[in-house]
Design an enzyme around this catalytic site. Structure first.
Site, short mmCIF file in Angstrom:
data_model
loop_
_atom_site.label_atom_id
_atom_site.label_comp_id
_atom_site.label_asym_id
_atom_site.label_seq_id
_atom_site.Cartn_x
_atom_site.Cartn_y
_atom_site.Cartn_z
CB SER A 194 23.76 25.38 56.95
OG SER A 194 25.02 26.03 57.17
CE LYS A 210 26.57 28.08 54.62
NZ LYS A 210 26.90 27.50 55.94
CB SER A 262 27.41 24.65 58.59
OG SER A 262 26.18 24.59 59.26
#
Lengths: 500, 100, 502
Positions: free
Chosen positions: C155, C80, C179
């Site tokens: 997210s 990420k 997330s």
């Protein structure tokens, strides 16, 4: 910058009572920074003492330096504070380019030390208790250099340069409670208080305490209360006064400035003021306003500091004696009269004198040099005496005199060279060939030469007019550029007179 | 009802150093009022005796040894991403406000 | 070659061990897949084939020399973009960090490298992890591989979509309020938020420091466990990192058994506000666990009523401070107003131009929550709610070993559907937020497809702090029971992506 209108100091004191408060920042002399493992040392090339933490790089996290915590607790104990069973860090949020994260990690509602007091002795012998509200840990900011414009100051600069070497250096901020009752002594008290804090941190060995380097910085709060009123006046905060002399001068200045404004029917604005060493005046800075909303909240990246009772006991046991006690002890040890000791007090150089004695000088010699020649040179240069030479250097000078290698006159010459950075006293003596001539042969040769010009001197001495030797001594000293030991020359002349 | 006004949004934007447009101020004023009305329920959910929790896992005395580590950056690394620098220091335009 | 991408990481590890595949082959297969489908999915913000293949070649060399660093040495992993990396840019999905390359690696990334894993690239995310849809990325949304018109969650939609689309077998995510878990829920994948402090946050671009946690994103529970075992552990760079002797999570999966396990079902997270298909799959899963020896206990956690409100005060408050460092001085974007300006004006213009709407909204809200006169009422009260949530969980875990709930109220919504209504989107975090407030670990794994829309549904389990292994136990067991029941994995039911869309 023009000086404000100032009221005569005595008159100001007749009309008003000065109320003081101090915030002293002490930079701790740890190996690394408060929250990062970057070196904590002064004078490195810009941006070389930085880690991702110091630059506030994305993803970086602070970790507390254990030594800084120990130093802070020691300082708290030395200030007779209570050490908080649990203290925590908080973020103070404001944007400024010297603040890498745009928040400063500090302590807010849970400082490490609270409710202390420190005894301060004024040069006139008056002992004053100053209450300490709190001492808390925080991090220093980076250093800004303002470029362009005329003054190198922030106003009018074209741009600024930022060096983050100092960012994150451990600080302890010591905050006093309101100080009343100093009266006439307010400026001296201000200086004596900062000198006492300096003595404490030096004795603890937790800071270099060099004010000119910003290791020790004082913000002085001054307000005036009209005589007969119980209402406090509006205070100003004079920032970063960077010498002991300036602390005293700045407080005196603010008292006189504020008194004049109030007497003229004006009002004091609550504001930050800046001390200017060159003009001996303060100037207006940022007014306190609603914009000072620092949005403190507990620092989520750091955990509470919960010192064990064992740690506190250990640090307490290792505390040096208190400044007032130390002064009493040193005065007795050194056998000084009140007047002699006052001399040292006035100069604020007790620590230096003590260090000089510790380095091998006699107490009298140490006192004499620091409060005499060194102080004179410092005054002339408008700096604190301890910025010119180290106690070790002064002790070496004193020893050279005791050993008969230097006369006082030569020693003064050597001192100036030491201050000019030409080396230690012994190195200067060697380099410049300044040592006293102790070889009797050379002295006798010079005496003979002088006597041949003044043949009647020996006769006069034999007649009992011993003071006649003075003229010959003078001539010898002159002939040898002061490098002769006057006492020995006199002895030799008298020997010569009695021998014939 | 919350007390969020355009003026307070502008003040907050100033504190947060964001040069919001007028349209953003208007939109945010409405949104924030709505949001604050919802989140304000926390005030009635707790009482004075409830302790606050700032760290999810309670720890204390987490320290680092006072030694320099290899986390120190070279000046080149330090300045590599600077929008502007003079070779050794970061460069910024003139500063209006004073140090705090 | 394309066969390789459909294997689990554990299977690929076996292939590497027995020599039937090389890391270079595996890495190349995934790079090919990315090239084929990522134009549509947009899971990745950055891929550097050369760097990845070099790491893969180094891994093959180690293995040939009998010096493999870990069972997963040579397995590709997507990262990420919130985690900083020295060989790839790190933007956290924001324009303000466009192109920024960190001079240091995040600790979880360092641990991956030390174990020989091959970083494949950086995955898309809502800007600074603020969002539940990945639509708030400054670089455009990621799409859900199950339906390209739908959101992949957020997210960490990029990491979830990457593993769901077989672009990577493993990925790292960050979870501040769900997330990792919510994207797993909407993409039919597995995501774990470890105990707070279980994985170092050093190098994770902070959103809310007291809530953030890094964790694995995978297609099955064993892969997550193996990745977890690599990234967990104490880090001297993170004060909140736990000095804990973690048991092997992979062992917990291999020995999974729910006989006698007490599972709490939270009344506040069951019923109102949840889509019927989500509830149906949840109840089926619970029934399946009960049928296999688990004991189901009804639990009430009344403080959860206020958890979302507390979360949306604590998060913006911490974020407003954490994001202050983006000021145009040391790194990142600098925008100078026309005709120049003071540093204050440059900072303000930069932050105006560099932050997206959601980021600004939360910064302003957080600034408000902390500001003079409001702190006690808002931030202070929110911290107290946090205490209540912790107490509720503590009381709950007296009675049960793990707590179960649907991971999120709905299946994946259509792109753009909730953009105008932040409050509605925030409510979707109802089930995931409490774990972050309490610092406890949580897992989301596939529970099936919702009847009404055929989209994936996840089930969440929570465990007490430091008991992450319980999640791998119950997750591993349920996964096996469901696969046995279905006769296939959930992801095998996903529609095939158009390969080589462009």
């Amino acid at each position: 910058m023009s000086k404000a209108k100032l009221m005569d100091y005595d008159k100001a004191l007749e009309l008003f009572e000065p109320v003081l408060g101090f915030e002293v920042h002490v930079e701790l002399s740890t190996e690394t920074k408060m929250f990062s493992s970057a070196p904590n040392n002064f004078g490195a090339e810009p941006n070389t003492n930085v880690t991702p933490v110091c630059l506030g790089l994305p993803g970086s996290l602070p970790v507390v330096n254990e030594q800084a915590v120990r130093y802070s607790i020691s300082l708290g104990l030395a200030l007779d504070c209570d050490i908080a069973p649990s203290s925590s860090f908080a973020r103070k949020n404001y944007f400024y380019p010297d603040l890498a994260k745009n928040y400063q990690i500090s302590q807010f509602d849970e400082p490490i030390a609270i409710n202390g007091n420190v005894e301060v002795e004024l040069p006139n012998g008056r002992i004053f208790q100053i209450d300490i509200e709190r001492a808390h840990m925080e991090e220093d900011a980076g250093k800004l250099t303002h470029v362009g414009g005329s003054t190198g100051r922030i106003q009018g600069a074209e741009y600024s340069l930022v060096d983050y070497n100092r960012a994150g250096v451990p600080l302890v901020e010591i905050v006093t409670r309101m100080i009343e009752g100093a009266e006439h002594d307010a400026p001296e008290l201000a200086k004596a208080y900062v000198a006492t804090i300096r003595d404490i941190v030096l004795a603890l060995g937790i800071s270099d305490a060099k004010m000119e380097r910003g290791n020790l910085r004082c913000d002085a709060n001054v307000s005036l209360r009209p005589r007969g009123s119980d209402k406090l006046g509006t205070r100003t905060e004079t920032k970063n006064v960077n010498s002991l002399r300036s602390v005293e001068r700045a407080v005196r200045y603010e008292i006189q400035r504020q008194a004049q404004i109030l007497a003229d029917g004006g009002t004091i604005i609550q504001e930050t003021r800046h001390w200017h060493e060159d003009t001996g005046a303060t100037s207006a800075g940022r007014p306190k306003s609603d914009a000072d909303d620092y949005r403190y909240f507990p620092e989520p990246d750091l955990l509470p500091v919960v010192p064990s009772s064992e740690l506190i006991a250990e640090l307490k046991a290792a505390l040096p004696e208190k400044p007032v006690e130390r002064r009493r002890r040193l005065k007795a040890e050194w056998g000084f009269t009140d007047l002699e000791f006052q001399d040292i007090d006035n100069s604020g150089l007790l620590t230096e004198v003590a260090a000089t004695v510790a380095a091998g000088a006699s107490p009298q010699a140490a006192r004499k040099w620091w409060t005499g020649e060194v102080a004179r040179l410092a005054n002339a240069a408008d700096v604190d005496a301890n910025t010119l030479v180290t106690p070790e250097q002064v002790a070496e000078l004193a020893v050279l005199i005791e050993e008969g290698i230097l006369t006082d006159r030569l020693a003064r010459q050597v001192l100036e060279s030491v201050i000019a950075g030409e080396g230690s006293p012994r190195e200067v003596v060697e380099k410049q060939g300044l040592a006293v001539v102790s070889d009797d042969g050379a002295l006798i040769e010079a005496i003979d030469k002088a006597l041949s010009a003044q043949p009647d001197v020996l006769e006069k001495i034999r007649e009992g007019k011993v003071q006649a030797a003075g003229a010959v001594i003078g001539a010898v000293m002159q002939g040898m550029q002061g490098k002769a030991d006057a006492a020995r020359v006199r002895e030799l002349i008298l020997e010569r007179a009695t021998a014939q | 009802m919350s007390d969020i006004s355009e003026e307070s949004v502008r003040h907050l934007a100033g504190l947060a150093r964001i040069a919001l447009t007028d349209a953003e101020v208007t939109a945010l004023t409405a949104e924030l009022s709505q949001i604050v009305d919802v989140v304000a329920q926390v005030t009635s959910a707790v009482d004075a005796d409830t302790p606050a929790t700032s760290h999810p896992i309670p720890l204390s005395n987490v320290y680092r040894e006072d030694v320099v580590t290899d986390d120190v950056l070279t000046p080149e690394q330090a300045l590599a991403s600077a929008p502007e620098h003079d070779g050794s220091r970061f460069k910024v335009s003139a500063i209006l406000g004073e140090e705090q | 070659m394309s066969e390789l991408i459909h294997h689990t990481a554990a299977e690929l590890a076996t292939a590497l061990a027995d020599g039937s595949a090389s890391s270079v082959e595996i890495t190349q297969a995934h790079l090919d897949r990315i090239a084929a489908v990522d134009t549509d999915v947009h899971a990745f913000l950055h891929v550097n084939a050369e760097v990845s293949l070099a790491a893969a070649a180094a891994s093959d060399k180690r293995r040939a020399a009998g010096a493999a660093l870990n069972a997963l040495d040579g397995i590709p992993v997507a990262i990420k973009d919130v985690l900083v990396t020295t060989d790839m840019p790190s933007t956290a999905g924001s324009k303000i960090l466009e192109g920024w390359v960190s001079p240091y690696d995040a600790t979880p990334v360092t641990k991956l490298r030390e174990a020989g894993l091959v970083p494949l690239g950086k995955t898309n995310m809502d800007e600074f992890a603020m969002g539940s849809s990945t639509e708030h990325s400054a670089y455009g949304p990621t799409r859900n591989p199950w339906d390209l018109d739908r959101i992949p969650g957020g997210s960490g939609g990029g990491s979830a979509a990457a593993v769901a689309a077989f672009e990577a077998p493993l990925a790292l995510g960050s979870d501040t309020g769900g997330s990792i878990r919510q994207p797993a829920h909407v993409t039919g994948t597995v995501g774990i938020k470890p105990t707070y402090g279980g994985v170092s946050r050093y190098g994770a671009i902070a959103l809310a420091s007291s809530l953030d946690q890094i964790g694995p994103v995978t297609r099955n529970v064993l892969d997550a466990a193996m990745l977890h075992d690599i990234i967990a552990g104490h880090d001297r760079h993170d004060s909140t990192s736990l000095k804990h002797e973690w048991p092997s999570m992979a062992e917990a999966v291999r020995n999974a058994n729910v006989k006698g396990l007490r599972i709490g079902v939270v009344s506040q997270l069951d019923g109102e506000g949840f889509q019927p298909g989500v509830l149906a799959r949840f109840h089926e899963a619970i029934a399946l666990l009960e049928a296999n020896g688990a004991e189901i206990v009804e639990l009430s956690l009344p403080s959860l009523e206020h958890a979302v409100a507390a979360y949306y005060l604590i998060l913006p408050a911490e974020a407003s401070s954490n994001l202050a460092k983006f000021d145009s001085v040391r790194f990142g974007l600098r925008v100078t107003p026309e005709g120049g300006g003071t540093v204050e004006q440059v900072m303000s213009a930069t932050r105006e131009a560099g932050f997206g709407a959601e980021v600004k909204r939360r910064i302003i809200l957080g600034t408000y929550a902390l500001s003079a006169g409001y702190y006690d009422a808002y931030y202070g009260s929110a911290q107290k709610v946090r205490t209540l949530v912790q107490r509720d969980f503590a009381a709950g875990f007296e009675k049960v070993d793990v707590i179960a709930s649907p991971t999120a109220p709905t299946t994946a919504w259509k792109l753009g559907e909730q953009l105008d209504d932040p409050l509605e989107m925030w409510r979707g975090d109802l089930a995931t937020i409490p774990a972050n407030l309490a610092g406890i670990p949580g897992i989301s794994l596939p529970a099936g497809l919702a009847d009404e829309d055929g989209l994936p549904v996840g089930i969440q389990f929570l465990a007490p702090a430091r008991e992450d292994a319980r999640l791998y136990n119950v997750g591993g067991a349920l996964e096996q029971l469901l696969v046995d029941k279905w006769g296939h994995t959930l992801l095998s039911q996903a529609p095939a992506l158009k390969v080589g869309a462009r």
